[in-house]
Design an enzyme around this catalytic site. Sequence first.
Site, PDB file in Angstrom:
ATOM      1  N   PRO A   2      -1.212  -8.851  -2.866  1.00  0.00           N
ATOM      2  CA  PRO A   2      -1.843  -9.103  -4.171  1.00  0.00           C
ATOM      3  C   PRO A   2      -1.618  -7.917  -5.104  1.00  0.00           C
ATOM      4  CG  PRO A   2      -3.477  -8.310  -2.646  1.00  0.00           C
ATOM      5  CD  PRO A   2      -2.185  -8.398  -1.871  1.00  0.00           C
ATOM      6  N   GLU A   3      -1.757  -8.172  -6.376  1.00  0.00           N
ATOM      7  CA  GLU A   3      -1.706  -7.097  -7.370  1.00  0.00           C
ATOM      8  C   GLU A   3      -3.126  -6.549  -7.529  1.00  0.00           C
ATOM      9  OE1 GLU A   3       1.210  -6.294  -8.770  1.00  0.00           O
ATOM     10  OE2 GLU A   3       2.349  -7.980  -7.978  1.00  0.00           O
ATOM     11  N   LYS A  51      -6.090  -2.006  -3.610  1.00  0.00           N
ATOM     12  CA  LYS A  51      -6.129  -3.405  -3.181  1.00  0.00           C
ATOM     13  C   LYS A  51      -7.178  -3.646  -2.107  1.00  0.00           C
ATOM     14  CE  LYS A  51      -1.364  -3.693  -4.369  1.00  0.00           C
ATOM     15  NZ  LYS A  51      -0.033  -4.000  -3.889  1.00  0.00           N
ATOM     16  N   ARG A 250      10.890  -7.307   0.278  1.00  0.00           N
ATOM     17  CA  ARG A 250      10.265  -8.190  -0.703  1.00  0.00           C
ATOM     18  C   ARG A 250      11.268  -8.614  -1.755  1.00  0.00           C
ATOM     19  NH1 ARG A 250       6.126  -4.432   0.177  1.00  0.00           N
ATOM     20  NH2 ARG A 250       4.424  -5.384   1.322  1.00  0.00           N
TER      21      ARG A 250
END
Length: 281
Positions: A2-3, A51, A250
Amino acid sequence: MPEGDTVWQAARRLHEALAGEVLIRSDFRVPKYATVDLTGRRVLSTVPRGKHLLTRFEGGLTLHTHLRMEGAWKVYGAGERWRGGPGHQIRVILGTEHRTAVGYRLQVLELLRTTEEERVVGHLGPDLLGPDWDPERALANLRTDPARPLGEALLDQRNLAGIGNIYKSELCFLLGATPWLPVGALPADRAEKLPGLAHRLLEANRDRPVRQTTGLRHQDLFVYGRAPRPCLRCRTSVRVADQGDGSQERPTYWCPTCQTGPAPAPDAPQRWRERHRRSPS
Ligand SMILES: [Zn+2]
């Protein structure tokens, strides 16, 4: 992954739902904490750290959770249908008189003493959305390994906390550098803009339901997820390739015209396709 803005929103949801209330339901569905019962304890707060999420309870206890790729916290009102996923994906339920928070697919779920929080978040660099945000320190951290590719350095939460794969690609585009450019090769004027730019992007998106980096009406992102469509600035076909250290690669997007620096050859092997279908960030 997630950001930081996603985690910030999750923390706010949890905080608004639970803080100040006494738990009347506590259900840990992981073997290690199966017998833990927090009912009767008041929830003090939930704060994001990069995060990571820290939910603090009366009595000096903290629940540390991390969403990783697929985790989510959902909040439901009384009688509302739970839509976060099938029951076997629930890891924890915390309920007050008015709200129930349900943690789905949380891969990190750990109870610790509040005084020991540093152990789980102490390694983080300055938090882009936190009270400790420090642009000079973030830049100094990024520059400690000048040979490291920019994209990898941005994702390393020890340098600065809050950037995920989407902002990584978008920031490199805004800096005019490919994610494979060594940090030390980034011209000084652009390197000095980097922390401020990252901070503004996350701040601007903190409260938005849809992430926006372009300021354009019908296009939310410059390059992320846009291969092989034309670049919004120059119409060159946006490219995608894996970036990572082998264990965690990624999908990484860039425009070969607007961004200068090294990049994989167009026929380099692509391992991102299978995973990309599951989770884009
Ligand atoms: Zn371009």
